[in-house]
Write a protein that holds these residues in place. Structure first.
Motif, PDB file in Angstrom:
ATOM      1  N   VAL A  74     -41.189 -39.463 102.144  1.00 16.35           N
ATOM      2  CA  VAL A  74     -41.839 -38.938 100.926  1.00 16.35           C
ATOM      3  C   VAL A  74     -42.442 -40.046 100.058  1.00 16.35           C
ATOM      4  CG1 VAL A  74     -40.390 -36.866 100.849  1.00 16.35           C
ATOM      5  CG2 VAL A  74     -39.683 -38.908  99.568  1.00 16.35           C
ATOM      6  N   ASN A  75     -42.505 -41.239 100.617  1.00 14.74           N
ATOM      7  CA  ASN A  75     -43.002 -42.369  99.850  1.00 14.74           C
ATOM      8  C   ASN A  75     -44.484 -42.248  99.508  1.00 14.74           C
ATOM      9  OD1 ASN A  75     -42.301 -44.810  98.687  1.00 14.74           O
ATOM     10  ND2 ASN A  75     -43.284 -45.945 100.353  1.00 14.74           N
ATOM     11  N   SER A  76     -45.223 -41.574 100.394  1.00 13.21           N
ATOM     12  CA  SER A  76     -46.671 -41.486 100.188  1.00 13.21           C
ATOM     13  C   SER A  76     -47.218 -40.275 100.930  1.00 13.21           C
ATOM     14  CB  SER A  76     -47.352 -42.752 100.738  1.00 13.21           C
ATOM     15  OG  SER A  76     -47.109 -42.854 102.133  1.00 13.21           O
ATOM     16  N   GLY A  77     -48.508 -40.063 100.792  1.00 11.45           N
ATOM     17  CA  GLY A  77     -49.251 -39.112 101.616  1.00 11.45           C
ATOM     18  C   GLY A  77     -48.702 -37.702 101.629  1.00 11.45           C
ATOM     19  N   LEU A  78     -48.695 -37.130 102.828  1.00 14.40           N
ATOM     20  CA  LEU A  78     -48.323 -35.730 103.007  1.00 14.40           C
ATOM     21  C   LEU A  78     -46.887 -35.446 102.576  1.00 14.40           C
ATOM     22  CD1 LEU A  78     -49.563 -33.095 104.364  1.00 14.40           C
ATOM     23  CD2 LEU A  78     -48.114 -33.701 106.308  1.00 14.40           C
ATOM     24  N   PRO A  89     -51.530 -31.180 109.808  1.00 11.53           N
ATOM     25  CA  PRO A  89     -52.085 -30.963 108.459  1.00 11.53           C
ATOM     26  C   PRO A  89     -53.589 -31.168 108.386  1.00 11.53           C
ATOM     27  CG  PRO A  89     -51.085 -33.140 108.614  1.00 11.53           C
ATOM     28  CD  PRO A  89     -50.840 -32.478 109.940  1.00 11.53           C
ATOM     29  N   GLY A  90     -54.233 -31.537 109.512  1.00 10.89           N
ATOM     30  CA  GLY A  90     -55.654 -31.870 109.469  1.00 10.89           C
ATOM     31  C   GLY A  90     -55.815 -33.273 108.900  1.00 10.89           C
ATOM     32  N   PRO A  91     -57.063 -33.672 108.643  1.00 11.36           N
ATOM     33  CA  PRO A  91     -57.291 -35.039 108.153  1.00 11.36           C
ATOM     34  C   PRO A  91     -56.817 -35.222 106.706  1.00 11.36           C
ATOM     35  CG  PRO A  91     -59.376 -33.846 108.485  1.00 11.36           C
ATOM     36  CD  PRO A  91     -58.285 -32.896 108.842  1.00 11.36           C
TER      37      PRO A  91
END
Ligand SMILES: NC(=O)c1ccc[n+]([C@@H]2O[C@H](COP(=O)([O-])OP(=O)(O)OC[C@H]3O[C@@H](n4cnc5c(N)ncnc54)[C@H](OP(=O)(O)O)[C@@H]3O)[C@@H](O)[C@H]2O)c1
Length: 339
Positions: free
Chosen positions: A46-50, A240-242
């Motif tokens: 959960v540090n970044s992104g999705l 999740p797609g791009p």
């Protein structure tokens, strides 16, 4: 060693572009009433992104969120709390490239009596080349694949994921974050499975996609093994797609610059990309459903190889053999663990 469809990271990144224009059949199905109140949701990475965006959206929708990071997570914790307006968030340490960290994480969940209703196997890495972990495997193989086998086996065997602790109308859900780039990867190569090979950037992107095919094949077999008489645990897969995320952070600078521009212009923000993940994690539409795949909001078939039972059996056997070879704390998935 490389069995993926793409040998060029730029081509791989651009391949996601046309996906954004495909019809998203379930796009309007996630409702504001789809909430996680009373539910515990575990999200890795959960540090970044999705992973970050998924944690925020779940907390906003009432979940008790347990997020994992591999480094100290205080800053991430505060960010998720602030963005979601929820205090029901905690961070635990988990480095998927270290067997000791995986066991310590599982022991912590056991000790604290945690039983997630929803588990999102999100953490993943696209590395510029091979890297040997302390236990001797290729890092992308371990992080993107075998560590997830270990995590879900230990969670099921130890009753961390269990129907007993869930509401009767909500069976536990496990959701694997994959990539549609797995489509077209080759059959699993059992001669070199789990062995360390040197490779560079081009094969790195091919192997990333290939390890996602391996992950999807395992998730499909896991669903068969766990849900022998009806669905006890919903085990599903999503791409999740791009996503405009940190996934390219380790690419060499010139490549990172080109990919960064593509990500910036074309890829979707994680706050948007996480919505189909949240939908599969909570929607009543997915109650009692298993072995399903969504590409963003579009239900789809995975690569047909993923569904072959013989492939699933072989992968199952070989994965546990490799785990047994490298880890004195090895456990095989026991049947009926979830009852
Ligand atoms: N971005 C895309 O276009 C795209 C497309 C399809 C699928 N996906 C998948 O989406 C998932 C999330 O990726 P993302 O795009 O959001 O990228 P990201 O921003 O780089 O997030 C990946 C997460 O995984 C964590 N991670 C990496 N190595 C780890 C390790 N050894 N142990 C524990 N955690 C580790 C990262 O932690 P650190 O911050 O510490 O590195 C980070 O929190 C991945 O499974 C990826 O394959 C992404």
């Amino acid at each position: 060693m490389s069995h993926g469809r793409f040998n060029n990271p730029v081509v791989a990144a651009l391949a996601g572009f046309k996906d954004l224009f495909r019809k998203q059949d379930f796009a309007d199905r996630l409702k504001p009433t789809d909430r996680f109140d009373g539910k515990t949701c575990l999200v890795t990475g959960v540090n970044s992104g999705l992973g970050y965006a998924t944690a925020v959206e779940m907390a906003r929708r009432g979940a008790h969120v347990i997020g994992t990071t591999r480094r100290l997570g205080q800053e991430t914790l505060e960010k998720i709390k602030k963005a979601s307006g929820s205090e029901k968030v905690e961070i635990r340490s988990l480095d998927l490239s270290k067997l000791g960290s995986i066991h310590a994480f599982i022991e912590g969940l056991e000790k604290d009596g945690i039983h997630p209703d929803v588990t999102i196997f999100n953490a993943g890495a696209a590395l510029p080349g091979s890297r040997k972990t302390e236990s001797g495997q290729d890092e992308m193989f371990l992080v993107n694949y075998l560590a997830n086998v270990m995590l879900c086996t230990l969670m099921l065997n130890k009753g961390i994921i269990t129907r007993d602790n869930s509401n009767n109308d909500f069976k536990p859900r496990m959701l694997f974050i994959s990539s549609d780039s797995h489509q077209g990867s080759s059959y699993i190569d059992y001669d070199e499975f789990g062995r360390f090979f040197k490779y560079g950037v081009k094969k790195g992107i091919a192997n990333y996609s290939y390890f996602k095919l391996v992950l999807n094949t395992f998730a499909t077999e896991l669903s068969r093994q766990v849900n022998q008489e009806g669905v006890d645990v919903g085990i599903n897969v999503i791409c999740p797609g791009p996503v405009h995320s940190g996934i390219i952070k380790e690419a060499p600078l010139p490549l990172r610059t080109v990919l960064g521009a593509i990500f910036w212009v074309i890829f979707r923000p994680p706050s948007k990309a996480c919505l189909p993940v949240v939908y599969m994690a909570i929607s009543p539409d997915y109650e009692g459903r298993t072995n399903e795949y969504q590409h963003m909001f579009k239900p789809k078939r995975m690569d047909e190889k993923v569904y072959e039972e013989e492939e699933g059996n072989k992968l199952w056997k070989r994965s546990y053999e490799v785990w047994a070879e490298i880890d004195p704390k090895f456990e095989i998935l026991r049947s009926n663990i979830h009852r």
